[in-house]
Design a protein around this motif. Structure first.
Motif, PDB file in Angstrom:
ATOM      1  N   ASN A  10       0.836  -1.197   0.000  1.00 58.97           N
ATOM      2  CA  ASN A  10       0.000   0.000   0.000  1.00 58.97           C
ATOM      3  C   ASN A  10       0.876   1.253   0.000  1.00 58.97           C
ATOM      4  N   GLU A  11       0.842   1.996  -1.099  1.00 62.63           N
ATOM      5  CA  GLU A  11       1.607   3.235  -1.217  1.00 62.63           C
ATOM      6  C   GLU A  11       0.680   4.436  -1.437  1.00 62.63           C
ATOM      7  N   ASN A  12      -0.491   4.344  -0.869  1.00 64.79           N
ATOM      8  CA  ASN A  12      -1.472   5.422  -0.947  1.00 64.79           C
ATOM      9  C   ASN A  12      -1.508   6.169   0.379  1.00 64.79           C
ATOM     10  N   PRO A  13      -0.918   7.363   0.440  1.00 63.88           N
ATOM     11  CA  PRO A  13      -0.840   8.089   1.715  1.00 63.88           C
ATOM     12  C   PRO A  13      -2.208   8.447   2.293  1.00 63.88           C
ATOM     13  N   ALA A  14      -3.250   8.384   1.492  1.00 63.38           N
ATOM     14  CA  ALA A  14      -4.581   8.756   1.973  1.00 63.38           C
ATOM     15  C   ALA A  14      -5.264   7.630   2.743  1.00 63.38           C
ATOM     16  N   THR A  15      -4.639   6.465   2.813  1.00 58.38           N
ATOM     17  CA  THR A  15      -5.253   5.328   3.509  1.00 58.38           C
ATOM     18  C   THR A  15      -4.564   5.054   4.840  1.00 58.38           C
ATOM     19  N   ASP A  16      -5.306   4.344   5.733  1.00 57.48           N
ATOM     20  CA  ASP A  16      -4.731   4.014   7.043  1.00 57.48           C
ATOM     21  C   ASP A  16      -3.608   2.988   6.938  1.00 57.48           C
ATOM     22  N   ARG A  53       6.457  10.960   3.583  1.00 59.69           N
ATOM     23  CA  ARG A  53       7.893  10.657   3.595  1.00 59.69           C
ATOM     24  C   ARG A  53       8.290   9.499   2.679  1.00 59.69           C
ATOM     25  N   GLY A  54       7.361   8.791   2.101  1.00 56.83           N
ATOM     26  CA  GLY A  54       7.716   7.725   1.167  1.00 56.83           C
ATOM     27  C   GLY A  54       7.407   6.341   1.705  1.00 56.83           C
ATOM     28  N   SER A  55       7.373   5.359   0.796  1.00 54.57           N
ATOM     29  CA  SER A  55       6.947   4.000   1.165  1.00 54.57           C
ATOM     30  C   SER A  55       7.582   2.970   0.244  1.00 54.57           C
ATOM     31  N   GLY A  58      -5.074   1.697  -4.176  1.00 61.10           N
ATOM     32  CA  GLY A  58      -5.024   2.970  -4.891  1.00 61.10           C
ATOM     33  C   GLY A  58      -3.680   3.655  -4.786  1.00 61.10           C
ATOM     34  N   GLY A  59      -3.637   4.858  -5.357  1.00 61.53           N
ATOM     35  CA  GLY A  59      -2.385   5.601  -5.385  1.00 61.53           C
ATOM     36  C   GLY A  59      -1.344   4.852  -6.201  1.00 61.53           C
ATOM     37  N   ALA A  60      -0.110   4.864  -5.720  1.00 61.68           N
ATOM     38  CA  ALA A  60       0.994   4.196  -6.429  1.00 61.68           C
ATOM     39  C   ALA A  60       1.231   2.789  -5.905  1.00 61.68           C
ATOM     40  N   SER A  61       0.220   2.183  -5.267  1.00 64.56           N
ATOM     41  CA  SER A  61       0.390   0.853  -4.669  1.00 64.56           C
ATOM     42  C   SER A  61       0.885  -0.160  -5.697  1.00 64.56           C
TER      43      SER A  61
END
Length: 284
Positions: A182-188, A232-234, A200-203
Motif C-alpha cells: 500500500n503506497e497510498n498516503p490517503a489510507t490508514d 515521507r515515502g513507502s 489505490g495511489g501508487a500501490s
C-alpha cells in the motif's frame, strides 16, 4: 782460604737463580740450562692449561659481551572497515548491512555485510554491486521522488517473494494474486503489506513485479509511518536487480547475491541496514 770462600759464594748464587725460575716484572722464564724446572711453577702451569686454576700473569679476563635485546614486536591493529565507523547501532546488533555510494547523485553503489565477533566487525562476505534510486541518496526523502533514503533502519519481520522460500531465517510469504504494498498516503494502511483490492495511489502489485520481487526483504524506512506533508515515502525494499536499471528508491542486488544476504540475515542478531554516501557513514 779466600779463594775457597769465593767459590762457595758463587755456588750459592747459582743455586738461588735456578730455584726461582722468574724474572723481574712477573713474567715466566725457562729454567737455566742444565737444571730441572721448578716443580711448583710447572704444576701450576699445567693446571692453568687444563683450566683448573688461572694463570694470573698471562690469563686475561674475558670482555663481557652485551646480550642483544629483541626489539618488541609492533602492535597489530585490525584495519578499519565501514562497519567499524558506525557509532549509532544498538548494542544488541551483531549483523549490519552497509549500502554506500560515491556521493548523493549516483544510482550506483555497493553493499557490504558484517558480523560482530568478539566485539569487532568482520566481513560476512565480499562487497556486492548494488543499484539505488534513479536520483541516488537523499537525506529527506518524499513519496515518489525516486531517491533512496539515507539512515539506519531495521529489517521487516517477514520476507516475501514470487518464488518459494529460499531458506531464510525470517518468516516468509510466497506472493499470490492481490498481494499489494500500500503506497497510498490517503489510507490508514499506508506503507504496509495488504491483500485484497487495489488500495489505490501508487500501490504495487507485488505478485506481478518480476524479477524484482522474486525475493525481497522490507527495509523499515518510515515504519511505523510518521505523518508528514508531503508524505515521507513507502515501499523501500532490498530486492532483485534488473541489469542496467536503477530503482524507484529501493536497493537492488543480483539475484544470487540477494539470496545469499537474505539467508544470512538472522532476526536474533537484531540486524540493521545503513544507507548513505561513503563520506557520510560517520554520521551513523
Amino acid at each position: 782460604m779466600y779463594a775457597l770462600r769465593r767459590s762457595a759464594v758463587a755456588l750459592l748464587a747459582t743455586f738461588a737463580l735456578a730455584a726461582c725460575g722468574t724474572v723481574p716484572g712477573g713474567g715466566e722464564t725457562d729454567a737455566a740450562p742444565g737444571t730441572s724446572p721448578n716443580p711448583t711453577a710447572s704444576a701450576r702451569d699445567q693446571l692453568a692449561r687444563r683450566g683448573d686454576v688461572p694463570l694470573p700473569d698471562r690469563a686475561t679476563r674475558p670482555t663481557p659481551t652485551k646480550t642483544a635485546t629483541a626489539s618488541p614486536k609492533p602492535k597489530t591493529t585490525t584495519p578499519a572497515n565501514d562497519a567499524s565507523r558506525l557509532r549509532t547501532l544498538p548494542s544488541t546488533t551483531t549483523q549490519v548491512i552497509v549500502v554506500k555510494a560515491s556521493g548523493y547523485g549516483t544510482s550506483n553503489g555497493t553493499l557490504q555485510a558484517f558480523s560482530k565477533r568478539n566485539g569487532a566487525w568482520t566481513p560476512a562476505f565480499g562487497s556486492m554491486t548494488a543499484k539505488l534510486g534513479t536520483k541516488g541518496f537523499k537525506d529527506s526523502k518524499i513519496e515518489g521522488d525516486l531517491t533512496t533514503p539515507t539512515g539506519v533502519y531495521g529489517i521487516g519481520g517477514t520476507m516475501y517473494g514470487i518464488a518459494g522460500n529460499p531458506g531464510v531465517k525470517y518468516g516468509y510469504h510466497k506472493l499470490v494474486a492481490n498481494d499489494w504494498w500500500n503506497e497510498n498516503p490517503a489510507t490508514d494502511g499506508y506503507n504496509s503489506f495488504f491483500h485484497g483490492a487495489d488500495p489505490g495511489g501508487a500501490s504495487e502489485a507485488l505478485w506481478e513485479t518480476d524479477p524484482q520481487y522474486r525475493y525481497f526483504a522490507v527495509i523499515n524506512y518510515n515504519i511505523p509511518v510518521r505523518k508528514a506533508d508531503p508524505p515521507r515515502g513507502s515501499g523501500i525494499f532490498l530486492h532483485v536487480m534488473v541489469p542496467g536499471r536503477s530503482t524507484a528508491g529501493c536497493v537492488a542486488l543480483a539475484e544470487s547475491d540477494l539470496v545469499k544476504v537474505l539467508r544470512w540475515l538472522d532476526p536474533a542478531a537484531k540486524p540493521r541496514i545503513v544507507m548513505a554516501p561513503a563520506s557520510e557513514l560517520d554520521r551513523y
